[in-house]
Design a protein around this motif. Structure first.
Motif, PDB file in Angstrom:
ATOM      1  N   ILE A  18       4.055   0.792   9.024  1.00 33.12           N
ATOM      2  CA  ILE A  18       4.503  -0.086   7.937  1.00 33.12           C
ATOM      3  C   ILE A  18       5.369  -1.215   8.479  1.00 33.12           C
ATOM      4  O   ILE A  18       5.225  -2.377   8.097  1.00 33.12           O
ATOM      5  CB  ILE A  18       5.265   0.730   6.887  1.00 33.12           C
ATOM      6  CG1 ILE A  18       4.300   1.607   6.111  1.00 33.12           C
ATOM      7  CG2 ILE A  18       6.033  -0.173   5.926  1.00 33.12           C
ATOM      8  CD1 ILE A  18       4.984   2.560   5.190  1.00 33.12           C
ATOM      9  N   PHE A  21       3.225  -3.717  10.195  1.00 36.88           N
ATOM     10  CA  PHE A  21       2.456  -4.497   9.228  1.00 36.88           C
ATOM     11  C   PHE A  21       3.324  -5.590   8.609  1.00 36.88           C
ATOM     12  O   PHE A  21       2.883  -6.731   8.416  1.00 36.88           O
ATOM     13  CB  PHE A  21       1.911  -3.575   8.147  1.00 36.88           C
ATOM     14  CG  PHE A  21       1.107  -4.284   7.095  1.00 36.88           C
ATOM     15  CD1 PHE A  21      -0.147  -4.797   7.375  1.00 36.88           C
ATOM     16  CD2 PHE A  21       1.602  -4.448   5.809  1.00 36.88           C
ATOM     17  CE1 PHE A  21      -0.902  -5.450   6.413  1.00 36.88           C
ATOM     18  CE2 PHE A  21       0.861  -5.100   4.831  1.00 36.88           C
ATOM     19  CZ  PHE A  21      -0.393  -5.597   5.134  1.00 36.88           C
ATOM     20  N   GLY A  22       4.577  -5.234   8.282  1.00 37.91           N
ATOM     21  CA  GLY A  22       5.489  -6.225   7.716  1.00 37.91           C
ATOM     22  C   GLY A  22       5.764  -7.366   8.674  1.00 37.91           C
ATOM     23  O   GLY A  22       5.790  -8.539   8.282  1.00 37.91           O
ATOM     24  N   SER A  50       1.227  -3.258  -6.893  1.00 33.04           N
ATOM     25  CA  SER A  50       2.562  -3.439  -6.344  1.00 33.04           C
ATOM     26  C   SER A  50       3.638  -3.239  -7.400  1.00 33.04           C
ATOM     27  O   SER A  50       4.666  -2.604  -7.154  1.00 33.04           O
ATOM     28  CB  SER A  50       2.684  -4.846  -5.742  1.00 33.04           C
ATOM     29  OG  SER A  50       4.017  -5.144  -5.411  1.00 33.04           O
ATOM     30  N   TYR A 166      11.123  -4.762   7.529  1.00 31.73           N
ATOM     31  CA  TYR A 166       9.879  -5.469   7.219  1.00 31.73           C
ATOM     32  C   TYR A 166      10.044  -6.456   6.074  1.00 31.73           C
ATOM     33  O   TYR A 166       9.262  -7.392   5.941  1.00 31.73           O
ATOM     34  CB  TYR A 166       8.713  -4.500   6.968  1.00 31.73           C
ATOM     35  CG  TYR A 166       8.767  -3.656   5.737  1.00 31.73           C
ATOM     36  CD1 TYR A 166       8.435  -4.172   4.494  1.00 31.73           C
ATOM     37  CD2 TYR A 166       9.108  -2.311   5.824  1.00 31.73           C
ATOM     38  CE1 TYR A 166       8.440  -3.368   3.368  1.00 31.73           C
ATOM     39  CE2 TYR A 166       9.117  -1.504   4.705  1.00 31.73           C
ATOM     40  CZ  TYR A 166       8.786  -2.038   3.476  1.00 31.73           C
ATOM     41  OH  TYR A 166       8.799  -1.246   2.360  1.00 31.73           O
ATOM     42  N   SER A 174       4.490  -9.332   2.312  1.00 31.60           N
ATOM     43  CA  SER A 174       4.474  -8.037   2.979  1.00 31.60           C
ATOM     44  C   SER A 174       4.807  -6.919   2.000  1.00 31.60           C
ATOM     45  O   SER A 174       4.148  -5.872   1.971  1.00 31.60           O
ATOM     46  CB  SER A 174       5.484  -8.038   4.132  1.00 31.60           C
ATOM     47  OG  SER A 174       5.649  -6.743   4.666  1.00 31.60           O
ATOM     48  N   ILE A 178       2.127  -3.829   0.977  1.00 33.65           N
ATOM     49  CA  ILE A 178       2.525  -2.463   1.321  1.00 33.65           C
ATOM     50  C   ILE A 178       2.595  -1.609   0.059  1.00 33.65           C
ATOM     51  O   ILE A 178       2.122  -0.467   0.029  1.00 33.65           O
ATOM     52  CB  ILE A 178       3.878  -2.463   2.057  1.00 33.65           C
ATOM     53  CG1 ILE A 178       3.699  -3.021   3.467  1.00 33.65           C
ATOM     54  CG2 ILE A 178       4.460  -1.050   2.134  1.00 33.65           C
ATOM     55  CD1 ILE A 178       4.989  -3.171   4.234  1.00 33.65           C
ATOM     56  N   GLN A 182       0.467   1.861  -0.788  1.00 37.42           N
ATOM     57  CA  GLN A 182       1.208   3.105  -0.931  1.00 37.42           C
ATOM     58  C   GLN A 182       1.068   3.738  -2.311  1.00 37.42           C
ATOM     59  O   GLN A 182       1.250   4.942  -2.461  1.00 37.42           O
ATOM     60  CB  GLN A 182       2.691   2.881  -0.624  1.00 37.42           C
ATOM     61  CG  GLN A 182       2.966   2.362   0.764  1.00 37.42           C
ATOM     62  CD  GLN A 182       2.157   3.088   1.822  1.00 37.42           C
ATOM     63  OE1 GLN A 182       2.018   4.311   1.779  1.00 37.42           O
ATOM     64  NE2 GLN A 182       1.605   2.346   2.770  1.00 37.42           N
ATOM     65  N   ALA A 338       7.216   5.704   2.126  1.00 39.57           N
ATOM     66  CA  ALA A 338       6.652   4.361   2.286  1.00 39.57           C
ATOM     67  C   ALA A 338       6.677   3.596   0.970  1.00 39.57           C
ATOM     68  O   ALA A 338       7.074   2.434   0.914  1.00 39.57           O
ATOM     69  CB  ALA A 338       5.230   4.456   2.819  1.00 39.57           C
ATOM     70  N   SER A 342       9.124   0.415  -0.077  1.00 45.88           N
ATOM     71  CA  SER A 342       8.610  -0.833  -0.613  1.00 45.88           C
ATOM     72  C   SER A 342       9.361  -1.239  -1.874  1.00 45.88           C
ATOM     73  O   SER A 342       9.606  -2.424  -2.109  1.00 45.88           O
ATOM     74  CB  SER A 342       7.113  -0.697  -0.915  1.00 45.88           C
ATOM     75  OG  SER A 342       6.398  -0.453   0.265  1.00 45.88           O
TER      76      SER A 342
END
Length: 486
Positions: A18, A21-22, A50, A166, A174, A178, A182, A338, A342
């Motif tokens: 994670i 990725f961020g 999200s 992140y 980002s 994410i 998740q 995760a 976020s």
């Protein structure tokens, strides 16, 4: 059963992935507006998922099963109101945001009333997010405490550092992607948990549900009429009215959610994303409430004290660590952390965006420059530090974290939503009328909460009604005064 070396490896790999990725998403950041709004080019399904993860990941995963463990399924009535509220927001508020260049939810208030109203609303938002998401950060630390066998302050610090890493690098783009991924991970983890409980039951699925039904654990609807009508938080009227107004406030005036909605391409896609969250949220809450009821059956209705627990929020994390097979436990916890990270990242980003756009005296040209990006990241660091301090204050609370967080939000949401509605429904209200009404709504809620006059689901209703009534009255008095002067 229990958390094994495999689970620790899976958890570590998940969190590292994670963070990477961020950082990868952060390579596209150019200025503050790109950092906080993602160039307004994000697809609506990703924004929809999200938003769902941001508003419920930590609280749903940890607290809702615990709430069902000690009560029943009646909390689900509130989610029906959530859907109604989002439909109203999509019709009433989203078009207002589409007019002009709106960078935060509170830019609308400046356009309608003036800069003072925008800044006051932004400060109220910051206070609310700081308190409510401090609770969320603490809630996320609960399973980590069980896993690492560390104190809450250490767990809180670990989570805050990872979320900040992140968010600082990748910005809202980002955070949204994410979250979108998740949501499916932690929902899969919840379904896997329910399946494992049922599969390992010696009495069988039918026997489990018959017992839950007999003990009232599957009760869903409660009309709540009677002498204590306003004292029952999970009655059908409280759920529909209170849930709708709470959702209107959170998804129409709270920068945590509005920031994400503003990243869509247009109003039509924003509406799809927003209404979609209302539909998903009902199913998601249903899943986690049923998990809580199944945990009650698994532990044969044991009290929290007999399990060695202090609060209902610890029931599900306790089962994850001690009741799930190796590998599954690591994936479920990884999905939880995760998604929860976020949510915290979204809070950091939204708080920072409110500071930069609403409170910091910068020109629009500066926000589009490299200096704007540096300011945005500095504000994100400040938001992260403030959230850690807030989380530490909630360690001594014994109340379910979901109720604590929603009660905090309702404390200010009424005045905030009432001010937005005043700006839309009343053409004559001035900035002075709006500010006075806003303050009146908050003061009334201080009294209501202090004296415990009603259940938390009615807080937003009372705040909205007070704000609108005072604002309309003041605008009428101002109009009469002006007429008399002429």
């Amino acid at each position: 059963m229990g958390f094994s070396a495999i689970d620790y490896v899976l958890l570590l790999l998940y969190l590292v992935s994670i963070a990477c990725f961020g950082i990868w998403m952060g390579r596209r950041q150019k200025d503050a507006r790109d950092y906080f709004l993602g160039s307004r080019m994000l697809p609506w399904p990703a924004v929809c998922f999200s938003v769902v993860a941001a508003e419920t990941s930590t609280l749903t995963f940890i607290s809702i099963p615990g709430l069902a463990y000690v009560t029943n399924l009646s909390f689900l009535q509130v989610t029906f109101g959530y859907l109604l509220g989002r439909i109203v927001v999509s019709v009433l508020l989203l078009p207002a945001y589409a007019r002009g260049e709106v960078s935060t939810a509170y830019a609308f208030l400046e356009r309608r009333f003036g800069q003072k109203t925008r800044r006051f609303a932004s400060l109220v938002f910051l206070f609310t997010r700081l308190a409510a998401d401090g609770v969320r950060l603490f809630a996320t630390a609960i399973p980590l405490k069980f896993i690492l066998k560390v104190d809450y302050p250490v767990a809180i610090g670990i989570l805050a550092v990872v979320a900040f890493a992140y968010t600082f690098a990748g910005g809202v783009r980002s955070v949204i992607w994410i979250d979108a991924v998740q949501m499916f991970i932690y929902l899969g983890g919840a379904l896997a948990t329910a399946a494992i409980i049922l599969a390992h039951s010696e009495k069988g699925v039918v026997a489990i549900f018959n017992r839950l039904l007999a003990e009232g654990k599957l009760q869903l609807f409660a009309l709540g009429f009677g002498k204590a009508f306003f004292q029952k938080p999970y009655s059908l009227p409280a759920g529909l009215v209170g849930g709708a107004l709470l959702s209107m406030a959170s998804h129409g005036t709270d920068q945590l959610i509005v920031q994400r909605i503003l990243t869509t391409r247009n109003v039509a896609e924003a509406r799809k994303a927003l209404i979609g969250t209302g539909i998903i949220i009902i199913g998601q809450f249903a899943i986690f409430l049923v998990v809580g009821a199944l945990l009650y059956a698994h532990f044969a209705g044991a009290s929290l004290a007999s399990l060695g627990l202090q609060r209902s929020d610890e029931v599900f994390p306790y089962f994850i660590v001690h009741g799930l097979p190796s590998g599954v436990a690591g994936l479920v916890i990884a999905g939880l952390l995760a998604a929860a990270l976020s949510t915290l990242a979204g809070s950091m980003s939204s708080m920072a965006s409110s500071v930069v756009f609403d409170l910091w005296p910068t020109r629009r040209s500066d926000q589009r420059a490299g200096s704007g990006l540096r300011l945005a990241r500095l504000a994100t660091a400040g938001a992260a530090a403030a959230l850690v301090l807030s989380a530490l204050l909630f360690m001594s609370s014994t109340r379910a974290v979901v109720e604590t967080a929603l009660s905090i939000a309702s404390f200010t949401y009424g005045g905030l939503l009432g001010t937005f509605l005043l700006g839309i429904l009343s053409r004559k209200a001035t900035q002075e009328d709006a500010l006075a009404a806003f303050v009146a709504g908050i003061l009334v809620m201080i009294t209501v909460i202090s004296l415990k006059l009603v259940a938390w689901t009615w807080y937003t209703f009372i705040g909205v009604a007070t704000t609108l009534a005072v604002g309309q009255l003041l605008s009428m008095l101002s109009e009469r005064g002006s007429a008399a002067g002429h």
